[in-house]
Design a protein around this motif. Structure first.
Motif, PDB file in Angstrom:
ATOM      1  N   SER A   1       0.841  -1.196   0.000  1.00  0.00           N
ATOM      2  CA  SER A   1       0.000   0.000   0.000  1.00  0.00           C
ATOM      3  C   SER A   1       0.874   1.242   0.000  1.00  0.00           C
ATOM      4  O   SER A   1       1.915   1.262   0.660  1.00  0.00           O
ATOM      5  N   PRO A   2       0.444   2.290  -0.713  1.00  0.00           N
ATOM      6  CA  PRO A   2       1.188   3.554  -0.659  1.00  0.00           C
ATOM      7  C   PRO A   2       1.256   4.046   0.789  1.00  0.00           C
ATOM      8  O   PRO A   2       0.283   3.919   1.533  1.00  0.00           O
ATOM      9  N   TYR A   3       2.402   4.589   1.171  1.00  0.00           N
ATOM     10  CA  TYR A   3       2.574   5.055   2.547  1.00  0.00           C
ATOM     11  C   TYR A   3       2.790   6.562   2.632  1.00  0.00           C
ATOM     12  O   TYR A   3       2.259   7.218   3.491  1.00  0.00           O
ATOM     13  N   GLY A   4       3.621   7.096   1.753  1.00  0.00           N
ATOM     14  CA  GLY A   4       3.903   8.527   1.776  1.00  0.00           C
ATOM     15  C   GLY A   4       5.124   8.850   0.954  1.00  0.00           C
ATOM     16  O   GLY A   4       5.575   8.047   0.141  1.00  0.00           O
ATOM     17  N   THR A   5       5.663  10.036   1.177  1.00  0.00           N
ATOM     18  CA  THR A   5       6.879  10.457   0.484  1.00  0.00           C
ATOM     19  C   THR A   5       7.811  11.161   1.462  1.00  0.00           C
ATOM     20  O   THR A   5       7.381  11.677   2.486  1.00  0.00           O
ATOM     21  N   LEU A   6       9.070  11.156   1.123  1.00  0.00           N
ATOM     22  CA  LEU A   6      10.093  11.915   1.844  1.00  0.00           C
ATOM     23  C   LEU A   6      10.787  12.825   0.852  1.00  0.00           C
ATOM     24  O   LEU A   6      11.053  12.415  -0.282  1.00  0.00           O
ATOM     25  N   ARG A   7      11.090  14.043   1.270  1.00  0.00           N
ATOM     26  CA  ARG A   7      11.911  14.933   0.438  1.00  0.00           C
ATOM     27  C   ARG A   7      13.313  14.362   0.380  1.00  0.00           C
ATOM     28  O   ARG A   7      13.866  13.951   1.381  1.00  0.00           O
ATOM     29  N   ARG A   8      13.853  14.323  -0.817  1.00  0.00           N
ATOM     30  CA  ARG A   8      15.215  13.819  -0.985  1.00  0.00           C
ATOM     31  C   ARG A   8      16.174  14.844  -0.394  1.00  0.00           C
ATOM     32  O   ARG A   8      16.053  16.035  -0.656  1.00  0.00           O
ATOM     33  N   GLY A   9      17.098  14.394   0.407  1.00  0.00           N
ATOM     34  CA  GLY A   9      18.068  15.270   1.038  1.00  0.00           C
ATOM     35  C   GLY A   9      19.312  14.482   1.393  1.00  0.00           C
ATOM     36  O   GLY A   9      19.628  13.486   0.748  1.00  0.00           O
ATOM     37  N   LYS A  10      19.977  14.922   2.441  1.00  0.00           N
ATOM     38  CA  LYS A  10      21.176  14.215   2.880  1.00  0.00           C
ATOM     39  C   LYS A  10      20.801  12.797   3.310  1.00  0.00           C
ATOM     40  O   LYS A  10      19.798  12.585   3.986  1.00  0.00           O
ATOM     41  N   LEU A  11      21.634  11.857   2.941  1.00  0.00           N
ATOM     42  CA  LEU A  11      21.367  10.456   3.229  1.00  0.00           C
ATOM     43  C   LEU A  11      21.213  10.206   4.728  1.00  0.00           C
ATOM     44  O   LEU A  11      20.324   9.469   5.148  1.00  0.00           O
ATOM     45  N   SER A  12      22.032  10.846   5.533  1.00  0.00           N
ATOM     46  CA  SER A  12      21.964  10.617   6.977  1.00  0.00           C
ATOM     47  C   SER A  12      20.621  11.052   7.560  1.00  0.00           C
ATOM     48  O   SER A  12      20.043  10.358   8.394  1.00  0.00           O
ATOM     49  N   ALA A  13      20.093  12.175   7.089  1.00  0.00           N
ATOM     50  CA  ALA A  13      18.796  12.653   7.578  1.00  0.00           C
ATOM     51  C   ALA A  13      17.671  11.742   7.100  1.00  0.00           C
ATOM     52  O   ALA A  13      16.735  11.439   7.858  1.00  0.00           O
ATOM     53  N   MET A  14      17.740  11.287   5.860  1.00  0.00           N
ATOM     54  CA  MET A  14      16.717  10.378   5.348  1.00  0.00           C
ATOM     55  C   MET A  14      16.773   9.035   6.072  1.00  0.00           C
ATOM     56  O   MET A  14      15.740   8.433   6.360  1.00  0.00           O
ATOM     57  N   ALA A  15      17.987   8.585   6.395  1.00  0.00           N
ATOM     58  CA  ALA A  15      18.135   7.318   7.119  1.00  0.00           C
ATOM     59  C   ALA A  15      17.483   7.395   8.496  1.00  0.00           C
ATOM     60  O   ALA A  15      16.832   6.445   8.929  1.00  0.00           O
ATOM     61  N   VAL A  16      17.629   8.520   9.165  1.00  0.00           N
ATOM     62  CA  VAL A  16      16.991   8.705  10.475  1.00  0.00           C
ATOM     63  C   VAL A  16      15.480   8.623  10.341  1.00  0.00           C
ATOM     64  O   VAL A  16      14.802   7.938  11.122  1.00  0.00           O
ATOM     65  N   GLU A  17      14.921   9.307   9.336  1.00  0.00           N
ATOM     66  CA  GLU A  17      13.464   9.290   9.144  1.00  0.00           C
ATOM     67  C   GLU A  17      12.969   7.898   8.754  1.00  0.00           C
ATOM     68  O   GLU A  17      11.946   7.433   9.246  1.00  0.00           O
ATOM     69  N   ILE A  18      13.688   7.227   7.885  1.00  0.00           N
ATOM     70  CA  ILE A  18      13.290   5.874   7.479  1.00  0.00           C
ATOM     71  C   ILE A  18      13.380   4.925   8.666  1.00  0.00           C
ATOM     72  O   ILE A  18      12.517   4.066   8.854  1.00  0.00           O
ATOM     73  N   ARG A  19      14.386   5.089   9.501  1.00  0.00           N
ATOM     74  CA  ARG A  19      14.506   4.253  10.703  1.00  0.00           C
ATOM     75  C   ARG A  19      13.317   4.504  11.640  1.00  0.00           C
ATOM     76  O   ARG A  19      12.785   3.558  12.244  1.00  0.00           O
ATOM     77  N   ARG A  20      12.893   5.739  11.797  1.00  0.00           N
ATOM     78  CA  ARG A  20      11.720   6.064  12.630  1.00  0.00           C
ATOM     79  C   ARG A  20      10.468   5.371  12.104  1.00  0.00           C
ATOM     80  O   ARG A  20       9.681   4.817  12.859  1.00  0.00           O
TER      81      ARG A  20
END
Length: 154
Positions: A42-61
């Motif tokens: 199922s579709p979940y959402g989107t994240l703004r592409r940015g620094k990998l470390s910041a995206m990794a934190v959000e994906i981990r959450r």
């Protein structure tokens, strides 16, 4: 962390764990979530592409909140199926993301997933161009993850 194939990823998951599908675009990353039975994406959402470390934190959450046991990212193979520069860049990005999140990962062929989703939104749903831009990334992630689930179902 190495990348795994989809059968290995499914075998590693704990009871009632989900998969998080990722469709990395230029500006955003589409997200999709499987159900615990690994039958439906199922579709979940989107994240703004940015620094990998910041995206990794959000994906981990997200992974912790949704009990995600592994990641599945789109692999942009060339139309002829060859592994070109875009596929190599996506592979490198996914390996780094897997390392930073601590989650095992696999990649799945995403050729034409965005095109298929756009075609469906125009022909079947008659969605405006602005609304399509909001939907296409997360729907493409769902389309890709569903393909991976279907192909590796037991």
């Amino acid at each position: 962390m190495p990348l795994f194939n989809m059968h290995q990823i499914r075998a590693q998951l704990g009871r009632d764990q989900r998969l998080l599908g990722l469709d990395p675009g230029q500006k955003t990353i589409g997200l999709a979530l499987s159900d615990v039975s690994l039958m439906l994406a199922s579709p979940y959402g989107t994240l703004r592409r940015g620094k990998l470390s910041a995206m990794a934190v959000e994906i981990r959450r997200i992974a912790e909140r949704e009990d995600v046991g592994a990641l599945v990212s789109g692999l942009p193979l060339s139309l002829d199926g060859s592994f070109g520069p875009a596929a190599q860049a996506a592979r490198d990005w996914m390996m780094s993301l897997s390392e930073q999140t601590g989650l095992p990962a696999a990649m799945w062929d995403e050729r034409l997933s965005s095109s298929a989703v756009n075609r469906m939104l125009v022909q079947d749903a008659d969605v405006s161009r602005r609304r399509r831009a909001e939907l296409v990334d997360k729907l493409a992630a769902s389309y890709m993850l569903q393909g991976a689930l279907d192909a590796t179902a037991y």
